[in-house]
Motif scaffolding. Structure first.
Motif, PDB file in Angstrom:
ATOM      1  N   ASP A 148       7.761 -12.899  22.653  1.00 35.85           N
ATOM      2  CA  ASP A 148       7.326 -13.806  21.429  1.00 35.85           C
ATOM      3  C   ASP A 148       5.471 -13.356  21.092  1.00 35.85           C
ATOM      4  N   ALA A 149       5.319 -12.066  22.062  1.00 31.95           N
ATOM      5  CA  ALA A 149       4.380 -11.977  21.118  1.00 31.95           C
ATOM      6  C   ALA A 149       4.588 -10.870  20.442  1.00 31.95           C
ATOM      7  N   ARG A 150       5.516 -10.476  20.087  1.00 34.40           N
ATOM      8  CA  ARG A 150       6.362  -9.519  19.223  1.00 34.40           C
ATOM      9  C   ARG A 150       5.795 -10.792  18.147  1.00 34.40           C
ATOM     10  N   ALA A 151       6.844 -12.065  17.540  1.00 30.77           N
ATOM     11  CA  ALA A 151       6.694 -13.007  17.466  1.00 30.77           C
ATOM     12  C   ALA A 151       5.684 -12.932  16.299  1.00 30.77           C
ATOM     13  N   ASN A 152       4.217 -13.462  17.036  1.00 31.19           N
ATOM     14  CA  ASN A 152       2.968 -13.500  17.527  1.00 31.19           C
ATOM     15  C   ASN A 152       2.623 -12.084  15.924  1.00 31.19           C
ATOM     16  N   ALA A 153       2.321 -11.141  16.279  1.00 28.28           N
ATOM     17  CA  ALA A 153       1.988  -9.764  15.693  1.00 28.28           C
ATOM     18  C   ALA A 153       2.749  -9.616  14.595  1.00 28.28           C
ATOM     19  N   ASP A 154       3.982 -10.502  14.548  1.00 30.36           N
ATOM     20  CA  ASP A 154       3.984 -10.555  12.747  1.00 30.36           C
ATOM     21  C   ASP A 154       3.498 -11.343  11.939  1.00 30.36           C
ATOM     22  N   ARG A 155       3.397 -12.406  12.260  1.00 35.71           N
ATOM     23  CA  ARG A 155       2.527 -13.061  12.018  1.00 35.71           C
ATOM     24  C   ARG A 155       1.055 -12.578  10.918  1.00 35.71           C
ATOM     25  N   ILE A 156       0.834 -11.906  11.868  1.00 35.18           N
ATOM     26  CA  ILE A 156      -0.379 -11.703  11.392  1.00 35.18           C
ATOM     27  C   ILE A 156      -0.430  -9.784   9.862  1.00 35.18           C
ATOM     28  N   LEU A 157       1.055  -9.085  10.248  1.00 33.01           N
ATOM     29  CA  LEU A 157       1.710  -8.258   9.136  1.00 33.01           C
ATOM     30  C   LEU A 157       2.457  -8.609   8.758  1.00 33.01           C
ATOM     31  N   GLU A 158       2.254  -9.733   8.401  1.00 37.67           N
ATOM     32  CA  GLU A 158       3.183 -10.650   7.393  1.00 37.67           C
ATOM     33  C   GLU A 158       2.093 -10.101   6.104  1.00 37.67           C
ATOM     34  N   VAL A 159       0.533 -10.666   6.825  1.00 33.59           N
ATOM     35  CA  VAL A 159      -0.590 -10.861   5.654  1.00 33.59           C
ATOM     36  C   VAL A 159      -1.354  -9.721   5.545  1.00 33.59           C
ATOM     37  N   LEU A 160      -1.416  -8.718   6.303  1.00 33.74           N
ATOM     38  CA  LEU A 160      -1.478  -6.994   5.945  1.00 33.74           C
ATOM     39  C   LEU A 160      -0.974  -6.838   5.519  1.00 33.74           C
ATOM     40  N   ALA A 161      -0.244  -6.356   5.003  1.00 39.99           N
ATOM     41  CA  ALA A 161       1.073  -5.656   4.152  1.00 39.99           C
ATOM     42  C   ALA A 161       1.118  -6.396   2.723  1.00 39.99           C
ATOM     43  N   GLU A 162       0.514  -7.249   2.811  1.00 35.57           N
ATOM     44  CA  GLU A 162       0.410  -7.329   0.783  1.00 35.57           C
ATOM     45  C   GLU A 162      -0.728  -6.923   0.252  1.00 35.57           C
ATOM     46  N   GLN A 163      -0.212  -5.870  -0.298  1.00 41.17           N
ATOM     47  CA  GLN A 163      -1.318  -5.597  -1.315  1.00 41.17           C
ATOM     48  C   GLN A 163      -2.226  -5.912  -2.297  1.00 41.17           C
ATOM     49  N   PRO A 164      -3.539  -6.066  -1.950  1.00 43.00           N
ATOM     50  CA  PRO A 164      -4.296  -6.566  -3.176  1.00 43.00           C
ATOM     51  C   PRO A 164      -4.204  -5.838  -4.422  1.00 43.00           C
ATOM     52  N   ARG A 165      -4.507  -6.474  -5.666  1.00 38.34           N
ATOM     53  CA  ARG A 165      -4.352  -6.017  -7.078  1.00 38.34           C
ATOM     54  C   ARG A 165      -6.013  -5.832  -7.124  1.00 38.34           C
ATOM     55  N   VAL A 166      -6.753  -6.108  -6.744  1.00 36.85           N
ATOM     56  CA  VAL A 166      -7.905  -4.994  -7.970  1.00 36.85           C
ATOM     57  C   VAL A 166      -8.613  -3.287  -7.645  1.00 36.85           C
ATOM     58  N   HIS A 167      -8.015  -2.982  -8.209  1.00 35.67           N
ATOM     59  CA  HIS A 167      -8.590  -1.401  -7.645  1.00 35.67           C
ATOM     60  C   HIS A 167     -10.119  -1.309  -7.629  1.00 35.67           C
ATOM     61  N   ALA A 168     -10.999  -0.499  -7.006  1.00 33.86           N
ATOM     62  CA  ALA A 168     -12.108  -0.793  -7.494  1.00 33.86           C
ATOM     63  C   ALA A 168     -12.482   0.410  -8.305  1.00 33.86           C
ATOM     64  N   GLY A 169     -13.690   0.235  -9.286  1.00 31.09           N
ATOM     65  CA  GLY A 169     -13.972   1.105  -9.682  1.00 31.09           C
ATOM     66  C   GLY A 169     -14.676   2.219  -9.574  1.00 31.09           C
ATOM     67  N   ARG A 170     -15.429   2.799  -9.756  1.00 31.63           N
ATOM     68  CA  ARG A 170     -16.464   3.888  -9.222  1.00 31.63           C
ATOM     69  C   ARG A 170     -18.294   3.962  -9.627  1.00 31.63           C
ATOM     70  N   LEU A 171     -17.753   3.162 -11.233  1.00 24.62           N
ATOM     71  CA  LEU A 171     -19.195   3.549 -12.125  1.00 24.62           C
ATOM     72  C   LEU A 171     -19.981   2.614 -11.109  1.00 24.62           C
ATOM     73  N   ARG A 172     -21.055   2.710 -10.282  1.00 24.20           N
ATOM     74  CA  ARG A 172     -22.679   2.545  -9.958  1.00 24.20           C
ATOM     75  C   ARG A 172     -23.492   1.648 -10.922  1.00 24.20           C
ATOM     76  N   GLY A 173     -23.486   1.477 -11.921  1.00 21.20           N
ATOM     77  CA  GLY A 173     -24.191   1.043 -12.995  1.00 21.20           C
ATOM     78  C   GLY A 173     -23.428   0.856 -14.074  1.00 21.20           C
ATOM     79  N   LEU A 174     -24.221  -0.583 -14.272  1.00 21.77           N
ATOM     80  CA  LEU A 174     -23.854  -1.024 -15.823  1.00 21.77           C
ATOM     81  C   LEU A 174     -25.442  -0.307 -17.221  1.00 21.77           C
ATOM     82  N   PRO A 175     -24.700   0.036 -17.725  1.00 24.21           N
ATOM     83  CA  PRO A 175     -26.779   0.468 -18.479  1.00 24.21           C
ATOM     84  C   PRO A 175     -27.176  -1.052 -18.807  1.00 24.21           C
ATOM     85  N   ALA A 176     -28.397  -0.195 -19.411  1.00 24.69           N
ATOM     86  CA  ALA A 176     -29.283  -1.703 -19.227  1.00 24.69           C
ATOM     87  C   ALA A 176     -28.282  -2.192 -21.327  1.00 24.69           C
ATOM     88  N   GLY A 177     -28.570  -3.782 -20.799  1.00 26.95           N
ATOM     89  CA  GLY A 177     -28.123  -4.211 -22.325  1.00 26.95           C
ATOM     90  C   GLY A 177     -28.149  -5.437 -22.151  1.00 26.95           C
TER      91      GLY A 177
END
Lengths: 579, 593
Positions: free
Chosen positions: A306-335
């Motif tokens: 039973d616990a295995r089935a429960n853990a799998d439900r959490i794994l289901e969500v954790l396995a999804e890949q987020p599509r947003v990749h973070a850029g690294r630029l720390r600041g937007l130049p004034a504009g």
């Protein structure tokens, strides 16, 4: 806490038994250590008790042995007490770790992830599923230790007299087979029971969703009866479980007593033949109990599954890949805040929502985005702050690609006001300064004034410091608070997604004036369904079938295009777009 | 119900059910006594057998052991006979709890106008199941262990009275200490449970606000909010564990100390001839094989399962329904069904802005009124007020000249048909769904209604009126569900039909057909408009615009109200007639052209 990472490491996704244990390594190790200690004492106790009895019976001073016995008993108490603490510490730490991971990951999945998961389902995974998975860790550890202890008991029996060991083994095999057979029946009947219980729960949920109809029809009694209709079936399933439990109870107990009697008889022969002392007879009885202990672990096996089935439900969500990749630029130049969309395409569920859209918003301008429902207006607006990423093309703010920026920095520059805002935070003040906790009190109040929210905030019992839970807001008040939050947020670009749809004419006009006067210089993207809103803007971007059909003033378009006029003869307040 | 009553409702139900099954409980007790026979005899048998074996009388020893086996068989038969009675007690208790919970949830949901909490359903079924499981464990295991314990004590006192005395005294001490410990445990247990519910609540808020949290660049803040609740729960769980650890000490005092005392006193007992060797071993067997595990089980079970039961009963009891309030109205309805509204004022709270203020309105029999305005302005609230589902603060609503609050509930519900936006199609046949409000409708009436509202294509697709729909049946689109709801009210005897955006999932043509059908039908029609085109089809239009309210025909409102013109998609550069509301000229002046 670091911002949500771009891709989860393999460690995040390892929810095998070992992976779960690694979430709280120290506590799990402690649980194992205390369990082993308690088991070790349990294995020694019968032998020491036997020795003490023998010493007493042969008139030798048993003092030392009794002291040892007492010492062992005390150590076992301590081992059990500390083991219990370690067990709870392990469970709570594993559960908390799972919860943090799930939380952060769902936030990392962002707005696209919301499409796949309903909030209520996620809460169940966070609470129930995490708790059950976590409590399996100590159960597994204890189960393993118990099985080893049983083995130890069997060895001890063998050491007292090999015949005892042999009798035990021959007796235990049918016991195990019987137990296995009965447990299978229990699980299948229990499955049927839970299914029927689920039917009643489903009917109740259904009826609750139709509560307004039921209320208006005055048929509450009848509906209660309908929801409870499967109850007799449920009771029948329940009795079925009792039938099997009954079989388990009398059959297993009888077999166990049989084994016990057989073993005692063999031991008795040993006593009569002088091979076994009285003390050893006692020890045999005690080791027998230990050796039979592994049969209780059958329950544990079911629990672990039973616990295995429960853990799998959490794994289901954790396995999804987020599509947003973070850029690294720390600041937007004034504009000045010019927003551009270059050949932007978005596909949702195999449908093209935006098709190579090109749109330039001049800095400081108020641009209305209009079009029939479902044409992709909200989707385009979500791209500005990277709440959504385009499949093709790029979005630029002052000639800097938004996906090159650090997301937190980007979102400081783009403020959103939604048509159904969700207020977060404890008090009204916290809700309004949610995006900028360092905002001064005057700025928050200025924002509330611009959004025409001061009148009803003033009427709240503690004003700005009223807890959100104590103040239910109407649709119009909620929209104004969301607007105030966006104004207080600051930044170069303000996106208003139908953010005044619940306001009456007078208030909407006041808000429009206040925004124009108070936010000069801020670029505004306004999604509009009403002609007056479009008329107030500097420019109108007309979105049709996923493309920008025209970019001109409302005046010009209204005069020249009958299709444009038809857009506004549309449904007020209808939002068919999926955000 | 008072707070105390609410708190006790769960226990009251449990005790009531148990009291009703006294006969079964008595039988369970009797069979349990028989079932514990082997435990009673175990120590005695071991003692006797060992003595025989020591005296090299193998045959007698085996005979004594055979007696143990025989007693085990008797015990097994007793267990077999007892189980049906256990089921007889536990299953009806579960049924009673489910019934109470379902009634409570439904009555609460249908009494208040706000959206019900469907997430709570999962919690409720878990808790009821928990009650059943706990009763199951208590009645099966704890009962057995308790009887075993008593039997072993009796057996021990028969075998070695002195040992039994010492053991009994220590057990009594242990149980007394446990009783002192329990209230503290209960408090911590409840705190831990509430902490878990707080985690669920905050997680629900956080997940519901992901879009807004990300837009505000405040994900960390939202996560931290839930994180605090998670840490609180961890702390409370560990505090509970620390208190629970004391149980081990109690078991030691009651279960293991007697063994030490026995062995310390054994030399003297044997020397003085109070006990034989076999009796010493037998007493040791009772203590280690029966008494100590039994005491450990009881304390363990009561400390965890027992507390669980107490806390769960309390929580469940809070959800039980209040007894039905006396019927508000008792006046039978008149034959007339014209609606008159005088000075209607309604606000959701004492300090809140009124949704409607001093509203006057007359809708004659057979009239067709449309209500329009910005979303969230209070149109549904007005519908609820007109249907008598909400009580206004000031003013009144008269149905056929009688105050709607005084009309008999059954008559009122029969005369008024309100269809909300969320159509209710329950699991059953199409026929059952359609005849919900008109059980005696004929086949001809059904077909007529279906054709009138435009449901016939769906019926053909599903294969007739006997098709299964709803959960577990054929899938209906949202539009088709609304058509079912519309047809249902069409057939019903309702004379005043209120459509609260009930055609929102139909296309404009379907909406027009449905409204036309109701317009033709004998009776009054009130449409809370979803599309502005509904307003054109009505005789009279009511425009809600915050503090001001406009009533008139389409042409009148086009002339007098800027908002109405705007909603219809009309926009003039110049020449708007003067209105009493401030602002329209301002709108034109600030348009940045």
């Amino acid at each position: 806490m670091p911002a949500p990472a771009s891709s989860p490491s393999a460690a995040t996704r390892d929810l095998s038994w070992l992976g779960l244990m690694r979430l709280a390594p120290a506590h799990t190790a402690a649980t194992a250590a205390w369990a082993v200690a308690a088991a070790g004492v349990s294995l020694l106790l019968p032998a020491v008790s036997a020795h003490a009895v023998d010493q007493v019976l042969t008139n030798r001073a048993p003092g030392l042995t009794l002291a040892a016995l007492t010492g062992l008993l005390v150590s076992r108490v301590l081992a059990e007490a500390y083991g219990g603490l370690a067990r709870v510490a392990a469970t709570t730490r594993v559960a908390a770790s799972l919860r943090y991971r799930l939380l952060r990951h769902v936030f990392a999945l962002g707005v696209p992830g919301l499409r796949r998961h309903v909030a209520g389902d996620l809460v169940t995974r966070l609470t129930g599923n995490a708790t059950t998975s976590a409590s399996a860790v100590p159960a597994l550890v204890n189960g393993v230790v118990t099985v080893i202890t049983s083995l130890g008991g069997l060895i001890a029996l063998w050491l007292i007299d090999w015949r005892l060991g042999a009798v035990f083994l021959t007796g235990v095999v049918p016991a195990v087979l019987l137990l296995r057979l009965l447990m299978n029946q229990v699980t299948s009947r229990y499955g049927e029971y839970l299914e029927r219980l689920g039917t009643i729960a489903g009917r109740l949920t259904d009826a609750l969703s139709g509560s307004r109809t039921i209320r208006a029809s005055g048929t509450t009694r009848r509906e209660v009866g309908r929801v409870l209709a499967p109850l007799p079936d449920l009771a029948r399933s329940g009795r079925g479980i009792w039938e099997v439990q009954r079989a388990v109870s009398w059959q297993v107990n009888l077999v166990l007593t049989g084994i016990r009697v057989l073993a005692l008889a063999v031991a008795g022969f040993g006593v009569a033949g002088g091979r076994i002392s009285p003390g050893d007879f006692l020890a045999a009885a005690l080791y027998l109990t230990l050796a039979l202990g592994f049969l209780n672990q059958v329950d544990t096996l079911i629990y672990l599954a039973d616990a295995r089935a429960n853990a799998d439900r959490i794994l289901e969500v954790l396995a999804e890949q987020p599509r947003v990749h973070a850029g690294r630029l720390r600041g937007l130049p004034a504009g000045p805040g010019a927003l551009s969309f270059r050949r932007v395409s978005v596909r949702l569920c195999d449908q093209v929502v935006l098709d190579r859209v090109d749109l330039d918003l001049p800095a400081g301008a108020a641009v209305a985005l209009v079009g029939k429902s479902g044409t992709g207006k909200t989707t385009l607006a979500l791209l500005a702050g990277r709440l959504l990423d385009p499949d093709e093309g790029e979005v630029l703010i002052d000639d800097v690609r938004v996906d090159a920026l650090d997301p937190a920095r980007l979102r400081r520059e783009v403020a959103y006001a939604f048509d159904r805002p969700v207020l977060l935070g404890g008090t009204v003040r916290e809700a309004l300064s949610y995006g900028r906790p360092e905002a001064a009190a005057q700025e928050v109040e200025r924002a509330a004034r611009i959004a025409q929210a001061m009148d009803f905030i003033g009427r709240l019992p503690d004003g700005f410091d009223t807890p959100l839970a104590d103040a239910p807001f109407s649709g119009g008040e909620l929209q104004r608070l969301g607007l105030a939050r966006a104004v207080a947020h600051g930044g170069r670009i303000l996106v208003l997604d139908d953010a005044t749809s619940s306001l009456d004419t007078v208030t909407e006009a006041k808000v429009a004036n206040a925004l124009t006067d108070g936010l000069t210089g801020r670029t505004r993207l306004v999604i509009a369904h009403r002609a007056t809103t479009a008329a107030r803007a500097d420019l109108v971007a007309w979105l049709e079938s996923g493309r920008i059909r025209a970019l001109a003033s409302h005046h010009t378009l209204w005069a020249a295009e009958p299709d444009y006029r038809a857009v506004f003869a549309a449904e007020p307040g209808l939002d068919e777009e999926d955000a | 119900m008072s707070r105390v009553q609410v708190h006790r409702a769960g226990y009251a139900l449990l005790l009531g059910e148990l009291r009703a099954r006294r006969r079964a409980l008595v039988r369970i007790v009797l069979w349990s006594v028989v079932e514990s026979l082997p435990s009673l005899l175990s120590g005695l048998v071991v003692a006797a057998a060992l003595d025989r074996f020591l005296a090299r009388d193998v045959a007698a020893g085996l005979g004594v052991l055979a007696m143990l086996l025989a007693s085990a068989m008797v015990g097994a038969i007793a267990a077999r006979q007892m189980y049906p009675w256990l089921a007889e007690v536990v299953e009806p208790v579960r049924d009673a709890f489910i019934t109470a919970v379902v009634e409570g949830t439904m009555v609460a949901a249908t009494r208040s106008p706000t959206r019900p909490d469907t997430a709570g359903v999962a919690r409720l079924t878990e808790q009821v199941q928990s009650v059943r499981n706990i009763l199951f464990v208590l009645l099966r295991t704890v009962r057995q262990v308790a009887f075993t314990f008593v039997a072993a004590l009796v057996g021990l006192s028969v075998l070695a009275p002195a040992a039994a005395l010492v053991s009994g005294a220590l057990v009594a001490l242990a149980l007394a200490l446990f009783a002192l410990l329990l209230p503290g445990l209960a408090v911590r247990h409840k705190a831990a449970l509430l902490a878990e519910e707080e985690v669920a609540r905050r997680a629900g808020d956080a997940f519901g606000g992901i879009r807004d949290a990300i837009a505000c660049a405040a994900e960390d803040r939202a996560v931290a909010e839930v994180g605090r609740a998670v840490e609180d729960e961890v702390a409370l769980d560990r505090a509970l564990a620390r208190a629970t650890a004391l149980r081990s000490v109690i078991v030691f005092i009651g279960g293991q100390l007697p063994l030490v005392v026995l062995l310390v006193a054994a030399p003297w007992l044997l020397r003085e001839g109070y006990l034989t060797v076999g009796e010493v071993v037998g007493a040791a067997t009772y203590l280690t094989v029966s008494l100590e595990p039994a005491l450990r089980s009881i304390i363990g079970a009561v400390g965890s399962w027992g507390l669980d039961l107490v806390v769960t009963l309390g929580r469940l009891g809070e959800g039980f329904a209040d007894p039905e309030p006396p019927e508000k109205g008792s006046t039978p309805a008149e034959d007339r069904y014209d609606l008159t509204v005088h000075g209607l004022t309604f606000a959701y709270g004492p300090g809140a802005h009124p949704v409607v203020h001093d509203l006057d309105l007359t809708v004659p029999e057979g009239g067709h009124l449309a209500v329009v305005g910005p979303s969230g302005i209070g149109k549904s609230t007005l519908a609820n007020l007109l249907a008598g589902l909400l009580t206004p603060q000031h003013g009144d609503v008269l149905l056929g000249g009688v105050d709607i609050g005084r009309v008999r509930e059954t008559d009122l519900r029969r005369m008024l048909g309100l269809i909300p936006q969320e159509a209710y199609v329950f699991a059953g046949t199409l026929r059952e769904n359609l005849t919900y409000l008109a059980p005696h409708a004929t086949e001809r009436e059904l077909t007529e209604a279906a054709t009138a509202v435009g449901l016939q294509p769906a019926i053909d697709r599903l294969g007739g009126f006997d098709a299964q729909v709803g959960v577990g049946g054929a899938d209906l689109s949202n539009g088709e569900k609304q058509l079912v709801a519309l047809a249902r009210v069409y057939i019903s005897p309702a004379r005043i039909v209120i459509l609260d955006e009930a055609t929102s999932n139909l296309d404009p043509m379907g909406e027009a057909r449905a409204e036309a059908a109701f317009s033709r039908r004998q009776g009054t029609l009130l449409v809370i408009a979803h599309r502005i085109s509904s307003a054109r089809r009505a005789d009279l239009i009511l425009l809600l615009d915050g503090d001001s309210v406009h009533l008139g025909t389409h042409d009148e409102l086009m002339r007098t109200s800027v908002l109405y013109a705007d909603l219809v998609g009309h926009w003039e550069v110049s020449g708007l007639a003067s209105t009493s509301t401030p602002g329209p000229e301002d709108l034109l002046r600030t348009a940045n052209i």
